[in-house]
Scaffold this motif. Structure first.
Motif, PDB file in Angstrom:
ATOM      1  N   TYR A   1      -7.092   6.064   2.489  1.00 36.47           N
ATOM      2  CA  TYR A   1      -7.946   5.135   1.751  1.00 36.47           C
ATOM      3  C   TYR A   1      -7.172   4.426   0.643  1.00 36.47           C
ATOM      4  N   LEU A   2      -6.400   5.174  -0.151  1.00 42.62           N
ATOM      5  CA  LEU A   2      -5.724   4.587  -1.306  1.00 42.62           C
ATOM      6  C   LEU A   2      -4.485   3.772  -0.943  1.00 42.62           C
ATOM      7  N   GLY A   3      -3.817   4.135   0.140  1.00 44.50           N
ATOM      8  CA  GLY A   3      -2.641   3.371   0.557  1.00 44.50           C
ATOM      9  C   GLY A   3      -1.579   3.319  -0.528  1.00 44.50           C
ATOM     10  N   ASP A   4      -1.187   2.108  -0.916  1.00 46.68           N
ATOM     11  CA  ASP A   4      -0.104   1.956  -1.888  1.00 46.68           C
ATOM     12  C   ASP A   4      -0.582   1.818  -3.333  1.00 46.68           C
ATOM     13  N   CYS A   5      -1.751   2.336  -3.632  1.00 48.67           N
ATOM     14  CA  CYS A   5      -2.263   2.359  -5.005  1.00 48.67           C
ATOM     15  C   CYS A   5      -1.237   3.063  -5.901  1.00 48.67           C
ATOM     16  N   PRO A   6      -1.012   2.590  -7.114  1.00 53.48           N
ATOM     17  CA  PRO A   6       0.008   3.195  -7.983  1.00 53.48           C
ATOM     18  C   PRO A   6      -0.192   4.674  -8.298  1.00 53.48           C
ATOM     19  N   VAL A   7      -1.408   5.204  -8.175  1.00 46.83           N
ATOM     20  CA  VAL A   7      -1.658   6.611  -8.503  1.00 46.83           C
ATOM     21  C   VAL A   7      -2.063   7.433  -7.284  1.00 46.83           C
ATOM     22  N   THR A   8      -1.728   6.956  -6.093  1.00 45.61           N
ATOM     23  CA  THR A   8      -2.134   7.657  -4.870  1.00 45.61           C
ATOM     24  C   THR A   8      -1.721   9.118  -4.872  1.00 45.61           C
ATOM     25  N   ALA A   9      -0.463   9.421  -5.135  1.00 46.53           N
ATOM     26  CA  ALA A   9       0.011  10.809  -5.057  1.00 46.53           C
ATOM     27  C   ALA A   9      -0.768  11.719  -6.005  1.00 46.53           C
ATOM     28  N   ASP A  10      -0.998  11.269  -7.232  1.00 39.08           N
ATOM     29  CA  ASP A  10      -1.718  12.098  -8.197  1.00 39.08           C
ATOM     30  C   ASP A  10      -3.196  12.249  -7.834  1.00 39.08           C
ATOM     31  N   ILE A  11      -3.845  11.186  -7.392  1.00 40.49           N
ATOM     32  CA  ILE A  11      -5.261  11.274  -7.015  1.00 40.49           C
ATOM     33  C   ILE A  11      -5.422  12.172  -5.787  1.00 40.49           C
ATOM     34  N   VAL A  12      -4.492  12.091  -4.850  1.00 41.89           N
ATOM     35  CA  VAL A  12      -4.553  12.954  -3.663  1.00 41.89           C
ATOM     36  C   VAL A  12      -4.402  14.419  -4.066  1.00 41.89           C
ATOM     37  N   LEU A  13      -3.482  14.715  -4.971  1.00 42.69           N
ATOM     38  CA  LEU A  13      -3.320  16.088  -5.455  1.00 42.69           C
ATOM     39  C   LEU A  13      -4.599  16.565  -6.150  1.00 42.69           C
ATOM     40  N   ILE A  14      -5.177  15.718  -6.977  1.00 42.87           N
ATOM     41  CA  ILE A  14      -6.419  16.069  -7.671  1.00 42.87           C
ATOM     42  C   ILE A  14      -7.541  16.299  -6.663  1.00 42.87           C
ATOM     43  N   ALA A  15      -7.691  15.401  -5.686  1.00 44.02           N
ATOM     44  CA  ALA A  15      -8.746  15.548  -4.676  1.00 44.02           C
ATOM     45  C   ALA A  15      -8.583  16.865  -3.920  1.00 44.02           C
ATOM     46  N   HIS A  16      -7.341  17.220  -3.598  1.00 41.67           N
ATOM     47  CA  HIS A  16      -7.086  18.476  -2.900  1.00 41.67           C
ATOM     48  C   HIS A  16      -7.497  19.666  -3.760  1.00 41.67           C
ATOM     49  N   GLU A  17      -7.145  19.652  -5.037  1.00 42.92           N
ATOM     50  CA  GLU A  17      -7.504  20.752  -5.932  1.00 42.92           C
ATOM     51  C   GLU A  17      -9.022  20.877  -6.075  1.00 42.92           C
ATOM     52  N   LEU A  18      -9.706  19.751  -6.229  1.00 40.87           N
ATOM     53  CA  LEU A  18     -11.168  19.790  -6.379  1.00 40.87           C
ATOM     54  C   LEU A  18     -11.837  20.256  -5.087  1.00 40.87           C
TER      55      LEU A  18
ATOM     56  N   ILE B   1      -4.013  21.820 -13.421  1.00 37.67           N
ATOM     57  CA  ILE B   1      -3.230  20.728 -12.851  1.00 37.67           C
ATOM     58  C   ILE B   1      -3.958  19.408 -13.065  1.00 37.67           C
ATOM     59  N   VAL B   2      -5.265  19.408 -12.784  1.00 37.61           N
ATOM     60  CA  VAL B   2      -6.069  18.198 -12.982  1.00 37.61           C
ATOM     61  C   VAL B   2      -5.969  17.740 -14.435  1.00 37.61           C
ATOM     62  N   GLN B   3      -6.143  18.650 -15.363  1.00 41.38           N
ATOM     63  CA  GLN B   3      -6.082  18.295 -16.784  1.00 41.38           C
ATOM     64  C   GLN B   3      -4.695  17.803 -17.183  1.00 41.38           C
ATOM     65  N   ALA B   4      -3.659  18.411 -16.628  1.00 41.30           N
ATOM     66  CA  ALA B   4      -2.301  17.962 -16.947  1.00 41.30           C
ATOM     67  C   ALA B   4      -2.072  16.521 -16.484  1.00 41.30           C
ATOM     68  N   LEU B   5      -2.670  16.141 -15.372  1.00 44.27           N
ATOM     69  CA  LEU B   5      -2.503  14.782 -14.850  1.00 44.27           C
ATOM     70  C   LEU B   5      -3.385  13.760 -15.552  1.00 44.27           C
ATOM     71  N   THR B   6      -4.584  14.175 -15.976  1.00 47.55           N
ATOM     72  CA  THR B   6      -5.562  13.215 -16.508  1.00 47.55           C
ATOM     73  C   THR B   6      -5.714  13.244 -18.015  1.00 47.55           C
TER      74      THR B   6
END
Length: 132
Positions: free
Chosen positions: A36-53, A104-109
């Protein structure tokens, strides 16, 4: 419904999917949000967050054996992801315990870039937002 009982809809600005509450689904969340996010500048971090949640929904809520929803939205300069689970008790953490997914989520956001709240149906909604 597609294979595995998954339903999703995506538009230019919104993704929504429903997943089964079992371990393999966290990897599917990663794949779908990445796509969905493709080449969005924060794709890697949002994907990691989505996985954790998603993992938290599977391990720590009534969604284990049930289902949980994932939503993601991109707006100019920001992306938000949220996971809505079926609620239930949350295991308290010991002060000397190792870091967990929400650390991890808090460290990123940062402190104000994520949160959790009860839903009107007895579930829990956990969200995170990143800007660029």
């Amino acid at each position: 419904m597609s294979e595995g009982g998954h339903v999703s809809t995506a538009t230019a600005a919104t993704y929504q999917g429903t997943f089964r509450g079992r371990a393999g689904e966290a990897a599917r969340v990663r794949r779908e949000i990445t796509s969905y996010l493709g080449d969005c500048p924060v794709t890697a971090d949002i994907v990691l967050i989505a996985h954790e949640l998603a993992a938290n929904a599977i391990v720590h809520s009534r969604s284990r054996g049930g289902s949980f929803a994932v939503r993601c939205q991109v707006s100019p300069g920001a992306a938000r992801v949220e996971v809505e689970d079926m609620g239930g008790p949350w295991r308290p953490r010991k002060s000397d315990d190792r870091p967990h997914g929400l650390d991890i989520v808090q460290a990123l956001t940062g402190d104000s870039g994520w949160g959790t709240q009860a839903t009107g149906t007895g579930g829990r909604l956990t969200w995170a937002r990143l800007s660029w």
